[in-house]
Scaffold this active site. Structure first.
Site, PDB file in Angstrom:
ATOM      1  N   LEU A 187       0.676  -1.598  -0.208  1.00 34.78           N
ATOM      2  CA  LEU A 187      -0.069  -0.077  -0.156  1.00 34.78           C
ATOM      3  C   LEU A 187       1.266   1.138   0.354  1.00 34.78           C
ATOM      4  O   LEU A 187       0.636   1.954  -0.759  1.00 34.78           O
ATOM      5  CB  LEU A 187      -0.999  -0.072   1.501  1.00 34.78           C
ATOM      6  CG  LEU A 187      -2.400  -1.188   1.389  1.00 34.78           C
ATOM      7  CD1 LEU A 187      -3.347  -0.449  -0.032  1.00 34.78           C
ATOM      8  CD2 LEU A 187      -1.899  -2.364   0.707  1.00 34.78           C
ATOM      9  N   ASP A 188       2.372   1.068   0.655  1.00 32.64           N
ATOM     10  CA  ASP A 188       3.005   2.565   0.378  1.00 32.64           C
ATOM     11  C   ASP A 188       3.889   2.525  -0.507  1.00 32.64           C
ATOM     12  O   ASP A 188       3.859   3.814  -0.936  1.00 32.64           O
ATOM     13  CB  ASP A 188       3.870   1.821   2.264  1.00 32.64           C
ATOM     14  CG  ASP A 188       4.145   2.827   3.324  1.00 32.64           C
ATOM     15  OD1 ASP A 188       2.885   4.168   2.423  1.00 32.64           O
ATOM     16  OD2 ASP A 188       4.907   3.625   3.351  1.00 32.64           O
ATOM     17  N   ASP A 189       3.515   1.964  -1.260  1.00 28.20           N
ATOM     18  CA  ASP A 189       4.209   1.910  -2.746  1.00 28.20           C
ATOM     19  C   ASP A 189       3.431   2.618  -3.593  1.00 28.20           C
ATOM     20  O   ASP A 189       3.898   3.376  -4.120  1.00 28.20           O
ATOM     21  CB  ASP A 189       4.923   0.376  -2.961  1.00 28.20           C
ATOM     22  CG  ASP A 189       6.608   0.566  -2.313  1.00 28.20           C
ATOM     23  OD1 ASP A 189       7.307   1.209  -2.673  1.00 28.20           O
ATOM     24  OD2 ASP A 189       6.840  -0.059  -1.705  1.00 28.20           O
TER      25      ASP A 189
END
Length: 650
Positions: A390-392
């Site tokens: 989710l971060d990337d």
């Protein structure tokens, strides 16, 4: 580069004054960052970790019988160079010694031919004995010792390979572990069943001590229950080993298949060193020879993670524990566009093409809990087809959104990829309204209490930093008022610490969390006057260093005294500034922070940052992201300049 507009001279950032030093710093930083781009369009900074990566690499090669004199000598030089004066090895720059890291470093140097009577190893052995010896080291370290006959297998906790057969709803199924943990647990369950012993020509009795390592007491009832569970696992495992029945054979076969299915194109497993190493060992023990294509590809793949450097003492060889070109590239695009580089600049055009080519369109482990969700999103590394995160995904979408033209539309290919990424991210929301990094609803903490699992964070619950990045992504796409976004904002507000900060799961620590949350809250329209924002601003002001910068020591994860405290660093100063700028702060704290960044910039446009400001496992494992020191200061300075040009937000 950005052209300065407005008054130059005495004043404050809030009244249109522009620091000419900041303008110059932005120009230098922009050119420096452009110089770091690869011809293919990506950026990738080295990711430094501690010496366990290098020690375990030598241990793996010894176990497989492929360790060479050159590899050994080069790795040993690096390991020696990182030893502290007291004989120990730490897990981050400036930290104190850590027992398991010291044991593994010691063992690697013995493999390299260093004698137990040499001064540096005498100091290491003395330190290790005084801090618990082999008995006090973590389970994963003692597994390595057991593989070389230096620790009895029967004294280790067990985790039967039958866990791979447990269905999703049953506690301790492999999907109860976070993705990074399950990739290690599955092959280690095979290794602990087979219990290999390949003796070394020396022992390490000098590291043994009757003193146990530090223990964290558990409440009485869980401790008793877990002892019973461990006893049950031992009984089951013992019976399965003695009988060698069909269920154990089926479990071993399923484990091997599971491992093989998850090897990446570059030969790794998830682009992470620990599961990579354990998977090679497990498959080799199950009958895959060293010339098998899977093993060959795995061993060859390490070359892409090696850093070799010339030093006065000779060549050193060290391994990156992971690589993050997708993350680094997205951050670089955001920084450069904030600095005024047009999106049709060749560097940004090639970055966009590369990022689009990294989109994942196949289902991975995440689909076990979200079987009906269409694939999308981005992963961290070059080859990581099974584990988008989710971060990337959020950062890539934020970068790609910069290509939205004057009509408000994205180019077709960009828009389609962004839409898929957002749909996937929304579908990965956990039940409580927040987001974890790789999985949804990965919150069952029982696995972290098993005696076998005494290292690192083993589950992937929602965190403030990841959730904030997703919220900022949704707002950038015009979804600030969507129900999913509003619920996530409520979740973020509920996670604020009493002092006003937010915990940082993937960066050190409260500076990282706060630096992620305040821009997200601003993006969805939370005003600077909101009580949560004001508390955060006061917290940041109270933790600014006398030199004008900000810093936080990784010990803040285990010792509250260190929260928000530590020597000033470029990345952490930038996170604080990004938070304050998003909150509309016009105090002298911003000007002092900007001045610190300008004053500490190198002549080539970069910054120095020996500190580890990235987090793998809070309290256990940290990362020095080498590009953080370049992208975040540029972003902060550029946003400071933009506010000076355009006036403060209301």
């Amino acid at each position: 580069m950005t052209k300065a507009v407005g008054r130059v001279g005495p004043g404050t950032a809030g009244d249109g004054w522009i620091d000419p030093g900041a303008v110059t710093a932005i120009g230098r930083a922009t050119e420096h960052l452009l110089d770091l781009q690869s011809p293919e369009g990506w950026w990738k900074g080295e990711q430094s970790t501690n010496i366990t990566m290098d020690a375990q690499d030598l241990l793996l090669r010894e176990f497989l019988g492929i360790r060479t004199e050159q590899e050994t000598a080069e790795s040993a030089r690096w390991i020696r160079s990182q030893q502290l004066a007291d004989g120990s090895w730490a897990v981050f720059d400036g930290g104190s010694g850590e027992l398991s890291t010291t044991v593994e470093g010691y063992l690697a140097l013995r493999l390299a031919g260093d004698g137990a009577d040499e001064p540096h190893l005498l100091r290491a052995a003395d330190w290790a004995r005084r801090h618990g010896g082999l008995k006090g080291s973590r389970v994963f370290t003692r597994i390595w010792l057991a593989m070389f006959g230096l620790w009895p297998w029967h004294e280790l906790p067990v985790l039967p390979p039958e866990i791979v057969l447990l269905p999703l709803g049953v506690p301790l199924n492999i999907y109860d572990w976070a993705c990074w943990a399950r990739q290690s647990i599955v092959p280690l369950s095979v290794v602990s069943h087979l219990r290999p012993v390949r003796p070394l020509p020396f022992d390490v009795d000098e590291l043994r001590s009757p003193q146990a390592g530090p223990a964290t007491p558990e409440p009485r009832k869980p401790r008793v229950a877990l002892r019973l569970l461990d006893r049950a696992l031992r009984l089951w495992n013992g019976a399965a080993v003695r009988r060698g029945g069909w269920l154990r054979r089926r479990a071993l076969h399923r484990a091997a298949t599971w491992i093989l299915e998850r090897q990446e194109a570059d030969g790794s497993w998830g682009g992470l060193q620990p599961p990579w190493v354990y998977s090679i060992i497990a498959l080799h023990l199950l009958g895959h020879p060293l010339d098998h294509p899977v093993i060959r590809r795995a061993l060859d793949g390490f070359e892409g993670f090696l850093i070799r450097e010339e030093t006065p003492d000779g060549t050193v060889r060290r391994l990156e524990g992971c690589q993050g070109p997708v993350w680094d590239t997205a951050l670089a695009v955001v920084a450069l566009t904030d600095a005024g580089l047009p999106v049709d600049h060749p560097a940004l055009a090639s970055a966009a093409r590369w990022l689009l080519g990294q989109e994942l369109r196949a289902a991975g482990d995440w689909s076990v809990r979200r079987p009906r969700l269409a694939p999308g999103g981005w992963a961290f590394g070059f080859s990581n087809a099974h584990y988008p995160d989710l971060d990337d995904t959020a950062e890539v979408v934020l970068a790609l959104e910069r290509w939205r033209g004057s009509t408000g539309a994205l180019p077709t290919a960009v828009g389609e990829a962004v839409d898929r990424g957002i749909a996937w991210a929304v579908g990965m929301r956990s039940k409580d309204g927040g987001w974890g990094a790789f999985d949804a609803d990965n919150t069952r903490a029982l696995v972290e209490k098993l005696p076998f699992c005494d290292f690192g964070r083993l589950i992937d619950p929602p965190s403030a930093d990841v959730t904030a990045h997703v919220v900022e992504m949704l707002a950038a796409h015009g979804l600030a008022r969507a129900a999913t976004t509003r619920r996530a904002v409520r979740w973020l507000l509920a996670q604020q610490e009493p002092g006003g900060s937010w915990f940082g799961r993937w960066g050190v620590n409260h500076l990282y969390g706060t630096g992620a949350v305040l821009p997200a809250l601003a993006a969805v329209g939370i005003p600077p006057t909101h009580p949560a924002v004001r508390r955060a601003v006061r917290w940041l002001a109270a933790h600014q260093n006398a030199d004008g910068g900000w810093g936080e020591d990784p010990r803040s994860y285990v010792d509250p005294h260190w929260i928000g405290r530590g020597p000033s660093t470029p990345s952490q100063t930038a996170w604080a500034l990004l938070a304050l700028l998003a909150a509309g702060d016009t105090s002298a704290a911003v000007d002092r922070g900007v001045a610190w960044l300008v004053a500490t910039q190198r002549a080539d446009g970069g910054w120095d940052e020996p500190q580890f400001t990235g987090t793998g496992f809070p309290g256990d494992f940290y990362i020095r992201y080498h590009l953080y020191r370049d992208v975040f200061p540029l972003t902060a300075l550029a946003r400071h300049l933009a506010r000076a040009q355009n006036g403060p937000t209301s």
